[in-house]
Write a protein that holds these residues in place. Structure first.
Motif, PDB file in Angstrom:
ATOM      1  N   VAL A  32     -71.675  93.583  52.729  1.00  0.00           N
ATOM      2  CA  VAL A  32     -71.862  92.195  53.160  1.00  0.00           C
ATOM      3  C   VAL A  32     -71.487  92.045  54.624  1.00  0.00           C
ATOM      4  CG1 VAL A  32     -71.051  89.828  52.860  1.00  0.00           C
ATOM      5  CG2 VAL A  32     -71.584  91.224  50.857  1.00  0.00           C
ATOM      6  N   GLY A  33     -70.414  92.688  55.036  1.00  0.00           N
ATOM      7  CA  GLY A  33     -70.029  92.624  56.447  1.00  0.00           C
ATOM      8  C   GLY A  33     -71.114  93.176  57.356  1.00  0.00           C
ATOM      9  N   ASP A  34     -71.744  94.256  56.928  1.00  0.00           N
ATOM     10  CA  ASP A  34     -72.830  94.830  57.717  1.00  0.00           C
ATOM     11  C   ASP A  34     -74.030  93.891  57.758  1.00  0.00           C
ATOM     12  OD1 ASP A  34     -74.017  97.324  59.040  1.00  0.00           O
ATOM     13  OD2 ASP A  34     -75.465  96.934  57.432  1.00  0.00           O
ATOM     14  N   ALA A  35     -74.320  93.247  56.600  1.00  0.00           N
ATOM     15  CA  ALA A  35     -75.450  92.315  56.557  1.00  0.00           C
ATOM     16  C   ALA A  35     -75.210  91.107  57.442  1.00  0.00           C
ATOM     17  CB  ALA A  35     -75.701  91.879  55.116  1.00  0.00           C
ATOM     18  N   LEU A  51     -72.044  87.913  47.429  1.00  0.00           N
ATOM     19  CA  LEU A  51     -70.633  88.290  47.373  1.00  0.00           C
ATOM     20  C   LEU A  51     -69.810  87.250  46.631  1.00  0.00           C
ATOM     21  CD1 LEU A  51     -68.398  90.269  48.273  1.00  0.00           C
ATOM     22  CD2 LEU A  51     -68.142  88.877  50.334  1.00  0.00           C
ATOM     23  N   LEU A  52     -70.102  85.972  46.888  1.00  0.00           N
ATOM     24  CA  LEU A  52     -69.383  84.892  46.210  1.00  0.00           C
ATOM     25  C   LEU A  52     -69.624  84.941  44.708  1.00  0.00           C
ATOM     26  CD1 LEU A  52     -67.559  82.431  46.604  1.00  0.00           C
ATOM     27  CD2 LEU A  52     -69.614  81.039  46.903  1.00  0.00           C
ATOM     28  N   ILE A 188     -64.351  81.360  37.249  1.00  0.00           N
ATOM     29  CA  ILE A 188     -65.644  80.789  36.860  1.00  0.00           C
ATOM     30  C   ILE A 188     -66.251  79.961  37.991  1.00  0.00           C
ATOM     31  CG2 ILE A 188     -66.785  79.234  35.236  1.00  0.00           C
ATOM     32  CD1 ILE A 188     -64.626  80.024  33.194  1.00  0.00           C
ATOM     33  N   ALA A 189     -65.431  79.103  38.634  1.00  0.00           N
ATOM     34  CA  ALA A 189     -65.964  78.174  39.634  1.00  0.00           C
ATOM     35  C   ALA A 189     -66.633  78.880  40.817  1.00  0.00           C
ATOM     36  CB  ALA A 189     -64.847  77.241  40.116  1.00  0.00           C
ATOM     37  N   GLY A 194     -71.491  80.596  43.748  1.00  0.00           N
ATOM     38  CA  GLY A 194     -72.253  81.686  44.349  1.00  0.00           C
ATOM     39  C   GLY A 194     -73.601  81.878  43.688  1.00  0.00           C
ATOM     40  N   GLY A 195     -73.647  81.752  42.352  1.00  0.00           N
ATOM     41  CA  GLY A 195     -74.913  81.889  41.649  1.00  0.00           C
ATOM     42  C   GLY A 195     -75.893  80.790  42.018  1.00  0.00           C
TER      43      GLY A 195
END
Length: 205
Positions: A32-35, A51-52, A188-189, A194-195
Motif C-alpha cells: 500500500v505504501g508503494d501504491a 488496506l482499511l 468490525i467497524a 473499508g469495504g
C-alpha cells in the motif's frame, strides 16, 4: 489483595498465528505504501481502502485471538467476539478437530488454540517410541508418560490445562456469574468502512 490480583491471568494463544499476521500486515503495508507513493489516479485510494478492509480482518484472525484464564473466569477472545465465561458455567472443554468450550448450553470455539492433526500424530509417535524404549515405565523418559505429565500436542495440552483450571476453580465464589458476549466493533467497524469505500471506488471508476 483481591482474587483477581492474587492470580495472574494465563494466556493461551498461537505464536504461529501471530507471526503470520505480523508478516501479512508488513507485506500489506509495504504494498500500500508503494501504491500511495507511486500510484496514479484512483490507485492510492483503492490501495488505502483495501488496506482499511484487510488489516482489521488479518488482525482479527491472527493477532486478536487469545484465551485468558484466571481463578474466576476465562475470557475467550475470538475474531469478532469476546466471551467472558465464569468457571462455574463451564460444562466441558474439549479438543477434536477444533478446540471448544461448552458453557450455558452453548458452544464457543477457541480460535487461539488451533488443533494440528500433524502435531497430534507427532506426539503420539513420540509417546509410542518412548514406551517401546522403556516398556516397564522406568527411567526419565518413562516419567513423561505418566498421566500427570503426558506427551501431548500443544492444543491438547492447552485444553487439558483449561479443563484443569475449570475443575479447580468452579466451586469458588468468585467463579460464579453469567456468561457475557461482546462484539468486537473495533474490528468490525473499520472493516465495514473499508469495504464500503472499496465498493464505491470500484463502482464509480
Amino acid at each position: 489483595m483481591t482474587s483477581e490480583q492474587k492470580y495472574a491471568d494465563r494466556a493461551f494463544r498461537s505464536p504461529m498465528g501471530i507471526a503470520g499476521g505480523v508478516l501479512l500486515l508488513a507485506i500489506g503495508g509495504w504494498l500500500v505504501g508503494d501504491a500511495v507513493a507511486h500510484g496514479t489516479g484512483r490507485t492510492p485510494w483503492l490501495a488505502l481502502a483495501a488496506l482499511l478492509l484487510a488489516a482489521p480482518l488479518v488482525i482479527a484472525f491472527t493477532i486478536r485471538p487469545v484465551v485468558y484464564a484466571s481463578d474466576a473466569r476465562m475470557l475467550v477472545r475470538n475474531p469478532f467476539r469476546s466471551i467472558t465465561i465464569p468457571w462455574a458455567a463451564v460444562e466441558a472443554v474439549r479438543s477434536g478437530y477444533s478446540s471448544e468450550v461448552l458453557a450455558g448450553g452453548r458452544k464457543f470455539q477457541l480460535w487461539s488454540v488451533p488443533v494440528s492433526l500433524r502435531a497430534r500424530k507427532r506426539a503420539a509417535r513420540q509417546a509410542a517410541r518412548a514406551t517401546a524404549e522403556d516398556p516397564f515405565g522406568r527411567g526419565p523418559r518413562a516419567l513423561r508418560l505418566r498421566p500427570d505429565a503426558p506427551l501431548r500436542a500443544p492444543a491438547d495440552q492447552a485444553v487439558d490445562d483449561l479443563r484443569e483450571l475449570a475443575e479447580r476453580h468452579a466451586g469458588g465464589e468468585a467463579a460464579k456469574g453469567e456468561i457475557s458476549v461482546r462484539w468486537a466493533y473495533e474490528i468490525i467497524a473499520p472493516a465495514v468502512v473499508g469495504g464500503i469505500a472499496l465498493v464505491v471506488l470500484l463502482a464509480t471508476g
